[in-house]
Design a protein around this motif. Structure first.
Motif, PDB file in Angstrom:
ATOM      1  N   SER A 112      44.103 -14.659  39.706  1.00 27.13           N
ATOM      2  CA  SER A 112      43.800 -13.241  39.532  1.00 27.13           C
ATOM      3  C   SER A 112      45.066 -12.417  39.684  1.00 27.13           C
ATOM      4  CB  SER A 112      42.745 -12.773  40.541  1.00 27.13           C
ATOM      5  OG  SER A 112      43.238 -12.873  41.863  1.00 27.13           O
ATOM      6  N   ASN A 121      33.099   3.931  37.633  1.00 27.85           N
ATOM      7  CA  ASN A 121      32.728   3.549  36.273  1.00 27.85           C
ATOM      8  C   ASN A 121      33.970   3.347  35.402  1.00 27.85           C
ATOM      9  OD1 ASN A 121      30.785   3.010  34.235  1.00 27.85           O
ATOM     10  ND2 ASN A 121      31.081   5.062  33.402  1.00 27.85           N
ATOM     11  N   LYS A 180      35.536   0.073  36.405  1.00 26.65           N
ATOM     12  CA  LYS A 180      34.742  -1.066  35.940  1.00 26.65           C
ATOM     13  C   LYS A 180      34.984  -1.345  34.459  1.00 26.65           C
ATOM     14  CE  LYS A 180      29.907  -2.527  35.453  1.00 26.65           C
ATOM     15  NZ  LYS A 180      28.485  -2.139  35.708  1.00 26.65           N
ATOM     16  N   LEU A 181      34.942  -0.298  33.654  1.00 26.67           N
ATOM     17  CA  LEU A 181      35.142  -0.458  32.212  1.00 26.67           C
ATOM     18  C   LEU A 181      36.558  -0.909  31.890  1.00 26.67           C
ATOM     19  CD1 LEU A 181      33.205   2.716  31.010  1.00 26.67           C
ATOM     20  CD2 LEU A 181      32.478   0.342  30.739  1.00 26.67           C
ATOM     21  N   ARG A 232      38.675  -2.480  33.891  1.00 24.21           N
ATOM     22  CA  ARG A 232      38.878  -3.853  34.374  1.00 24.21           C
ATOM     23  C   ARG A 232      38.316  -4.877  33.388  1.00 24.21           C
ATOM     24  NH1 ARG A 232      36.250  -3.395  38.637  1.00 24.21           N
ATOM     25  NH2 ARG A 232      34.375  -4.585  38.098  1.00 24.21           N
ATOM     26  N   ARG A 233      37.136  -4.575  32.841  1.00 24.51           N
ATOM     27  CA  ARG A 233      36.520  -5.492  31.890  1.00 24.51           C
ATOM     28  C   ARG A 233      37.404  -5.674  30.650  1.00 24.51           C
ATOM     29  NH1 ARG A 233      31.004  -3.293  30.327  1.00 24.51           N
ATOM     30  NH2 ARG A 233      30.663  -3.661  32.564  1.00 24.51           N
ATOM     31  N   LYS A 234      37.961  -4.562  30.144  1.00 21.99           N
ATOM     32  CA  LYS A 234      38.823  -4.634  28.966  1.00 21.99           C
ATOM     33  C   LYS A 234      40.114  -5.401  29.265  1.00 21.99           C
ATOM     34  CE  LYS A 234      37.284  -0.362  26.695  1.00 21.99           C
ATOM     35  NZ  LYS A 234      37.221  -0.792  25.279  1.00 21.99           N
ATOM     36  N   GLU A 265      40.571  -7.691  31.580  1.00 20.11           N
ATOM     37  CA  GLU A 265      40.267  -9.112  31.774  1.00 20.11           C
ATOM     38  C   GLU A 265      40.045  -9.833  30.445  1.00 20.11           C
ATOM     39  OE1 GLU A 265      38.272  -9.099  36.261  1.00 20.11           O
ATOM     40  OE2 GLU A 265      36.957  -8.969  34.490  1.00 20.11           O
ATOM     41  N   GLU A 266      39.516  -9.122  29.453  1.00 26.36           N
ATOM     42  CA  GLU A 266      39.340  -9.723  28.133  1.00 26.36           C
ATOM     43  C   GLU A 266      40.686 -10.094  27.516  1.00 26.36           C
ATOM     44  OE1 GLU A 266      37.110  -7.058  25.722  1.00 26.36           O
ATOM     45  OE2 GLU A 266      35.240  -7.334  26.831  1.00 26.36           O
ATOM     46  N   GLN A 325      42.372 -12.820  30.089  1.00 24.32           N
ATOM     47  CA  GLN A 325      41.557 -14.024  30.291  1.00 24.32           C
ATOM     48  C   GLN A 325      41.667 -14.530  31.729  1.00 24.32           C
ATOM     49  OE1 GLN A 325      39.379 -15.655  27.781  1.00 24.32           O
ATOM     50  NE2 GLN A 325      39.665 -13.497  27.228  1.00 24.32           N
ATOM     51  N   HIS A 383      40.705 -12.995  36.094  1.00 22.79           N
ATOM     52  CA  HIS A 383      40.164 -11.938  36.945  1.00 22.79           C
ATOM     53  C   HIS A 383      41.290 -11.006  37.398  1.00 22.79           C
ATOM     54  CE1 HIS A 383      37.641  -9.939  39.890  1.00 22.79           C
ATOM     55  NE2 HIS A 383      38.566 -10.161  40.801  1.00 22.79           N
TER      56      HIS A 383
END
Length: 293
Positions: A221, A249, A252-253, A255-257, A259-260, A263, A265
């Protein structure tokens, strides 16, 4: 003999420069939102095909009537990129009026060495030919070498072929597998800015800027800390939200992008800080990485 060189994507805010860049390289490098002025800094992206290496550079939209030193910095960065490029692509949205040009930009475009006109958003019109002819007639005093429709319903192959003919003969400037020379922390800030512009309302997004202050890579990570700057305490409260709901929020959004892309955490910490009138301060702008002249 191989060809390689820099291609500046220029134009008004929301002309479609970032969307075009992402289509060309097949990756979402540049932030794309419905709001103008999402792109704050030049973004180079590398496309190597056969014997040709294209280095596209997305640029901030130029501002003809600046209200802040920040607006002037956006235009300055675009103009500097245009001057340094081998080819200048003026991206023009057919759904907008022909844009007003800042004085320095118009003077440069009138003597641009390799100017291409690229039309966008024609797919939204019922009569694209009429609009294209109007733009061509109104801009005939600029030295365009080619006009090409790069709207979403058009292939980009004719565009790439035209650019290849204008690029100088040169060894490749970057390794063939490289996508961009920019570090990942730049794109972390870009993702955060995209989320801010998408989720904040009215004028608030334009008062925000992002600075990644810490990036630590780990085996499983990564740790990232970033500052979100605003100009007023009232804007800080909006970005944080009731009981921290908005900033949670946003984190969260984003972090998700991130991590994509990575690849893996990540642990993302966001801090909202007030930096009064940062858009008016040349010193603040330079500290944030803006090129102001």
């Amino acid at each position: 003999m191989t060809r390689s060189g820099f291609i500046a994507l220029l134009g008004a805010p929301n002309a479609g420069k970032s969307t075009l860049l992402n289509r060309l390289i097949g990756q979402s490098l540049a932030a794309v939102t419905s709001r103008p002025q999402t792109t704050h800094f030049p973004i180079p992206a590398i496309l190597t095909r056969g014997e040709v290496q294209y280095i596209f550079v997305d640029t901030p939209g130029w501002i003809a009537q600046p209200r802040y030193a920040w607006h002037q910095a956006l235009t300055a960065q675009s103009l500097a990129t245009a001057r340094e490029a081998d080819i200048q692509v003026w991206v023009l949205s057919l759904t907008s009026q022909i844009p007003l040009l800042p004085e320095g930009v118009e003077a440069f475009l009138r003597q641009a060495p390799a100017l291409i006109g690229a039309f966008t958003h024609a797919d939204l019109l019922s009569d694209r030919i009429t609009h294209i002819h109007r733009f061509q007639a109104d801009l005939a005093h600029f030295p365009f070498q080619r006009w090409i429709d790069v709207s979403l319903d058009q292939s980009l192959e004719p565009f790439l072929e035209a650019l290849a003919l204008l690029l100088p003969q040169s060894p490749f400037l970057y390794p063939t597998e490289q996508l961009t020379p920019l570090p990942i922390r730049f794109f972390v800030a870009e993702i955060l800015r995209e989320v801010l512009y998408t989720h904040l309302r009215e004028e608030v997004p334009y008062s925000t800027e992002v600075e990644v202050v810490q990036y630590k890579e780990g085996e499983s990570s990564d740790y990232i800390a970033a500052n979100i700057y605003v100009e007023k305490e009232s804007q800080k409260r909006i970005v944080i939200g009731q009981k921290g709901s908005m900033i949670k929020n946003i984190g969260k959004l984003a972090r998700r992008k991130i991590e994509e892309i990575l690849q893996k955490h990540i642990y993302l910490e966001l801090y909202v800080k007030v930096r009064p009138s940062w858009r008016r301060s040349i010193l603040y702008l330079r500290n944030l990485g803006y090129r102001t002249s």
